[in-house]
Design a protein around this motif. Structure first.
Motif, mmCIF file in Angstrom:
data_model
loop_
_atom_site.group_PDB
_atom_site.id
_atom_site.type_symbol
_atom_site.label_atom_id
_atom_site.label_comp_id
_atom_site.label_asym_id
_atom_site.label_seq_id
_atom_site.Cartn_x
_atom_site.Cartn_y
_atom_site.Cartn_z
ATOM 1 N N VAL A 71 -2.018 15.290 19.049
ATOM 2 C CA VAL A 71 -2.836 15.640 20.217
ATOM 3 C C VAL A 71 -4.265 15.958 19.784
ATOM 4 O O VAL A 71 -5.236 15.509 20.414
ATOM 5 N N MET A 72 -4.418 16.713 18.695
ATOM 6 C CA MET A 72 -5.760 17.077 18.236
ATOM 7 C C MET A 72 -6.559 15.837 17.837
ATOM 8 O O MET A 72 -7.784 15.794 18.014
ATOM 9 N N GLU A 76 -10.202 14.795 19.298
ATOM 10 C CA GLU A 76 -11.345 14.355 18.501
ATOM 11 C C GLU A 76 -11.926 13.043 19.030
ATOM 12 O O GLU A 76 -13.141 12.828 19.002
ATOM 13 N N SER A 77 -11.059 12.167 19.535
ATOM 14 C CA SER A 77 -11.516 10.860 20.033
ATOM 15 C C SER A 77 -12.120 10.950 21.429
ATOM 16 O O SER A 77 -12.710 9.983 21.914
ATOM 17 N N GLY A 78 -11.951 12.110 22.078
ATOM 18 C CA GLY A 78 -12.481 12.293 23.427
ATOM 19 C C GLY A 78 -11.535 11.899 24.545
ATOM 20 O O GLY A 78 -11.887 12.004 25.719
ATOM 21 N N LEU A 267 -3.707 20.876 5.692
ATOM 22 C CA LEU A 267 -4.634 21.945 5.347
ATOM 23 C C LEU A 267 -5.821 21.455 4.537
ATOM 24 O O LEU A 267 -6.838 22.143 4.445
ATOM 25 N N ALA A 268 -5.710 20.249 3.971
ATOM 26 C CA ALA A 268 -6.841 19.668 3.252
ATOM 27 C C ALA A 268 -7.781 18.917 4.176
ATOM 28 O O ALA A 268 -8.783 18.350 3.730
ATOM 29 N N SER A 273 -9.477 16.796 11.634
ATOM 30 C CA SER A 273 -10.764 17.236 11.079
ATOM 31 C C SER A 273 -10.731 18.727 10.760
ATOM 32 O O SER A 273 -9.898 19.469 11.306
ATOM 33 N N PRO A 274 -11.633 19.185 9.896
ATOM 34 C CA PRO A 274 -11.692 20.631 9.611
ATOM 35 C C PRO A 274 -11.884 21.480 10.867
ATOM 36 O O PRO A 274 -11.319 22.566 10.977
ATOM 37 N N SER A 275 -12.666 20.986 11.829
ATOM 38 C CA SER A 275 -12.864 21.773 13.056
ATOM 39 C C SER A 275 -11.577 21.828 13.882
ATOM 40 O O SER A 275 -11.260 22.860 14.485
#
Length: 372
Positions: A71-72, A76-78, A267-268, A273-275
């Motif tokens: 889902v995240m 990210e893709s909008g 976690l890497a 993405s980190p955000s």
């Protein structure tokens, strides 16, 4: 000085869990480049076939971390708004004011207020969480039932709400994650299992992980045994089971090695993405299925553990099988564990699960695996 895991101590600790009554279990502990894999007990009570550390296993709600990551990626893709109302995407499943009030974030972190559908899909569990008034009959009845996720969602949506949208503490509910599966289907045009497989499982390079279509476990695996708090005595083999009753909430099959690889990549910042990872690690209080208040993020939560260092991960149970995966925030130490029995605790006179030697032995193993 690094407190590395001692192989001899880990071997003794995992054997102690078997001696305490667990039919079989296996685990992988990693500390930097050091890897320990171990197993204890049997994969089949009838034949005595030994369990091994590379076996495939039903890992239950660890699936939620995979679904949340998928889902995240769409956020990210909008294609999905994290704080957009679910009614914008699925008005037919969550209609009216609730669809306008419940956001995608609330589904992922269990603050939607939507009830759990399981007691409605499984009549003998109707009294849940009053365990003494439940029974295992429905588990046998539904071994080969092919559930429609939208029908299960309707059970959860039409049941009395367990809280207001966005209210805390939230209440852990599989209904949320079936809705996320339908959301993935809506925005991508493909089944959630296909999206999770392509964008999460394959991206992480997992070779022995899948969302199953068939009720059978393929490849090397152990049989799994359900006791339902002593009401199934001796515990019964529940290895063969249609997993449509949980789908993107808890149907995943994996190995301890694959689980460790997935959480290491997550976690890497290699899966989302980190955000997005930072959003997944923003927690709210949630009442777990065991009735405890835990901190819960977006398909990820900090694990209760004594000692220094924050661990992130998820646990999971299905009928007969359990698993736990956790990784230290810096990625340095991690553990994944699979057990081949569930609900081994009998109930006391008040209907609460009694302590069992397995509980203490597992806690000892967890401490040793995480902290040496």
């Amino acid at each position: 000085m690094r407190n590395s895991p001692d192989p001899a101590q880990l071997n003794a600790a995992i054997e102690n869990v078997h001696r305490a009554g667990m039919p079989g279990l296996f685990a992988e502990v990693r500390d930097g480049d050091e890897i320990w894999r171990g197993a204890a007990g049997v994969a089949d009570i009838a034949t005595g076939r030994p369990v091994t550390a590379g076996m495939r296993h039903r890992v239950g709600s660890i699936t939620k971390t995979f679904t949340a990551a998928a889902v995240m990626q769409q956020v990210e893709s909008g294609r999905i708004g994290l704080d957009a109302p679910i009614g914008r995407y699925l008005p037919e499943l969550v209609p009216g004011a609730r669809g306008d009030a419940i956001t995608v974030r609330m589904l992922i972190n269990h603050t939607s207020g939507l009830a759990e559908y399981l007691p409605y899909a499984y009549p003998s569990l109707k009294a849940f969480p009053v365990l003494a008034d439940t029974g295992p009959q429905s588990l046998d009845d539904n071994r080969f039932t092919r559930f429609d996720p939208t029908e299960l969602i309707e059970m959860g949506v039409t049941a009395p709400a367990v809280g207001p949208p966005g209210g805390t503490p939230g209440v852990y509910s599989n209904t949320n994650y079936l809705l996320l599966g339908e959301l993935l289907r809506h925005v991508t045009g493909a089944p959630a299992a296909q999206i999770i497989t392509r964008n999460v499982i394959e991206r992480a390079g997992l070779r022995d992980t899948e969302l199953p279509v068939e009720p059978y476990l393929g490849g090397p695996h152990a049989k799994i045994y359900e006791a339902w708090f002593g009401m199934v005595d001796p515990p019964r083999d529940f290895s063969v089971y249609d997993m449509s009753w949980v789908g993107p909430a808890a149907a995943l099959i994996s190995t301890v090695t694959d689980l460790n690889r997935f959480f290491r990549k997550l976690l890497a910042g290699e899966i989302v993405s980190p955000s997005s990872l930072a959003e997944m690690q923003r927690t709210v209080p949630v009442v777990s299925q065991e009735g405890r208040v835990i901190d819960y993020g977006l398909g990820l939560h900090p694990m209760d553990a004594p000692g220094p260092g924050a661990f992130w991960g998820h646990g999971g149970t299905v009928w007969g099988a359990g698993a736990l995966a956790m990784i230290r925030a810096d990625g340095g130490r991690q553990m994944s564990l699979a057990v081949t029995a569930q609900r081994w605790n009998r109930l006391d006179a008040t209907g609460r699960p009694q302590p069992h030697p397995i509980d203490a032995a597992l806690a000892d193993f967890h401490r040793l695996a995480m902290y040496g």
